[in-house]
Every structure is written in structure tokens, then in C-alpha cells.
Design a protein around this motif. Structure first.
Motif: not given
Length: 330
Positions: A114-120, A129-136
């Protein structure tokens, strides 16, 4: 965000929890708690210092000595107490030890993923950040059905299949996610769902393996070990894999001449440094892609090793076997 949740949980817990029925001969050992606290704090500082790119030798040595000495003193005291805070002999139970191992490894891999994917996706793809959070969050969505079904069918398939197999499926899911990044969002989501499917099964019954294989009078001890296992896995993931992201970036980035020197430190610095142009960003994106690949490979490798270890430890806990040594008393 967590404060309202904790407040509600505290109020509801006081309202609905059964009355405590303490053992009259057992007392809370404050000294053991302090020794355990010092051990865990020392270990946490040690991990964070090891993960730093610029390590302080004095802090590193002090943290290592503190951890070793505090743990030695703690173990020595536990062996002398009639009612130890942590009964170390419980780890001889293969199911209990496998549950602790699975909880730690699963949270390490999930935290790193989750850390690496949201950062990427925030730094390279431009997600919010919201979109990345929803993704993971797809990992959590994948874990929901397997967590429920794992508990329902544990007595049929056994701990070995759900823990060892769950970690194995999680490893496959992480590999799928890594490949899926290059093939579009649909493939990526598929990998995240499969990862959650495997880790959900493993974590749901890991808790059963831990709590169910400790005597009822030591349920508090078992639940504490369970909680520390999950938290330690998350802590190690953020400290070690977060640092690994930056380290691989700095080692592999190849900036063009005239690029701002800050861009060599991290992807964030490359995005915010003055004078950053398309060529600099391309080099930075490539280097961060290398970082992402390495972290994901580490996560998949740790899950694969965990799958093998727990499968061996749980060789007697196959389909139809008892998952708990104290089923009737829990």
C-alpha cells in the motif's frame, strides 16, 4: 480520523463488555511491562535507524544494546515468575507460532504494497491522495470475502491451507500487481484483489491460531502477542520498505547534465526542485519505477517464504484437523 472511532469503541466497550473476573492469585507485573516496553522501543528505534540512508552509529549501537539487554532481562524475569507476563513456552506450539509469523508477514507485505503503490500513483501518475487511497482499498475489498469464508470453513480445510495457502496466494497477487501496473488499471486492480483474497484468509485464521492455542487464563497474553505481531509488521514495512524506495531511487537515477542536484535525493524533490524539466522528470520516473519494482519483489518474496515456513510448521494442521488446542474453553 481515528479519535472518534476510539471514543465510540471505548464507550461501547464499557457498556457491553462482560464484567472482569480476575484470578485472585495473579497480579499485574509492572516491572515486566516496563522491560517489554523498553525492548520494543529499542527495537523500533533500531529498525528506523537501520532504514535511514544516513545512519548515526551511536544511536544504532545504543538501540541495539538496549534491545538485547532489555530482552535478556525480560526473558530472565519471565522464567522466574509463577505467572509470567509472557509465557515463552507457548511459542513451542506450532499453530501459535505460525499465527504470529503469518500476522507479522501479512501486515509487512500489505503495508509495503500500500505504501509503494500509493506513492507511485501520486508521484508518477498524478493521482490525488484520495484516489490513491481508493485504489489500494481494493486489497481490503479482496480480503473481506476470504476473511469471512476462512473463519466459516476453518474446521473443514484447516490452518495449513488457509495460512500457508493464503500467504502463497498473496505472493501471487503482489506479483500480479507488479505486472499489472504496466498493463492498465484493470489488471492492477485484479492483482490487488487477489492479494487481499490471500492475505484476508491468512490473517483471519492467524488470530484464531494465536488465541485458540493459548489457555483461557492466558487469553490476555495471547491477544497482546497478536496485536504486537500486526503492529510490528506494519512498523517494519513503513520503516524498511519506505527507506528502500528512496535508496533504490538514489542509486539508480541517471539525471541529465544541468539537472538540479535536489532531484537526485528523491522523487518528491525531483518534482519540486527549481529547474526540473521533462528530461529530469523522465529520469526520475524511471528511477522511482525501479524502486517500486524492488519493493514489490521484496513483498512477494517475504510472502512466499512465509508460505513455505507456515506450511511446514502446520503440516499436522491439514483438512479436518483441530485448529485450537482449547476450543471448548474459548
Amino acid at each position: 480520523m481515528n479519535v472518534p472511532v476510539v471514543v465510540v469503541a471505548a464507550v461501547v466497550g464499557v457498556a457491553v463488555a462482560p464484567a472482569d473476573d480476575p484470578h485472585p492469585d495473579v497480579r499485574w507485573d509492572f516491572i515486566s511491562s516496563v522491560e517489554a516496553l523498553v525492548t520494543l522501543v529499542g527495537l523500533t528505534v533500531l529498525i528506523k535507524e537501520v532504514a535511514r540512508t544516513e545512519r548515526d552509529g551511536t544511536v544504532l549501537l545504543a538501540a541495539a544494546l538496549t534491545t538485547v539487554v532489555a530482552w535478556w532481562v525480560f526473558v530472565r524475569r519471565q522464567r522466574r515468575l509463577p505467572f509470567p507476563l509472557l509465557d515463552l513456552s507457548i511459542f513451542r506450539n506450532a499453530a501459535f507460532a505460525s499465527g504470529v509469523l503469518a500476522a507479522t508477514i501479512a501486515m509487512f507485505a500489505m503495508g509495503g504494497l500500500q505504501l509503494a503503490t500509493t506513492q507511485r500513483f501520486q508521484l508518477v501518475t498524478g493521482f490525488s491522495p484520495l484516489e490513491s487511497g481508493l485504489l489500494v482499498a481494493a486489497v481490503a475489498a479482496g480480503s473481506l470475502p476470504s476473511s469471512l469464508l476462512g473463519g466459516m470453513f476453518l474446521h473443514v480445510v484447516g490452518l495449513r491451507v488457509l495460512i500457508g495457502g493464503g500467504l502463497g496466494v498473496g505472493a501471487i497477487g503482489v506479483g500480479w500487481t507488479l505486472v499489472g501496473v504496466e498493463h492498465g488499471l484493470f489488471w492492477l486492480l485484479g492483482g490487488l484483489l487477489v492479494t487481499g483474497l490471500g492475505l484476508g484468509a491468512a490473517m483471519s485464521v492467524a488470530s484464531t491460531a494465536i488465541i485458540g492455542n493459548a489457555p483461557a487464563r492466558r487469553a490476555g497474553m495471547a491477544s497482546s502477542v497478536e496485536e504486537v505481531s500486526y503492529e510490528f509488521g506494519s512498523l517494519a514495512a513503513v520503516a524498511l520498505l519506505g527507506s528502500l524506495l528512496t535508496t533504490v531511487y538514489t542509486l539508480t537515477v541517471r539525471l541529465p547534465e544541468g539537472a538540479p542536484p535536489e532531484a537526485a535525493r528523491s522523487m518528491t524533490d525531483a518534482l519540486t526542485a527549481e529547474g526540473t524539466g521533462p528530461e529530469v522528470l523522465d529520469a526520475a520516473f524511471q528511477a522511482f519505477g525501479n524502486s517500486y519494482e524492488v519493493v514489490m519483489i521484496v513483498c512477494a518474496g517475504v510472502l512466499a517464504v512465509g508460505s513455505v515456513l507456515t506450511t511446514v510448521l502446520l503440516r499436522r494442521y491439514g483438512p479436518g484437523s483441530e485448529s485450537s488446542a482449547y476450543g471448548s474453553s474459548h
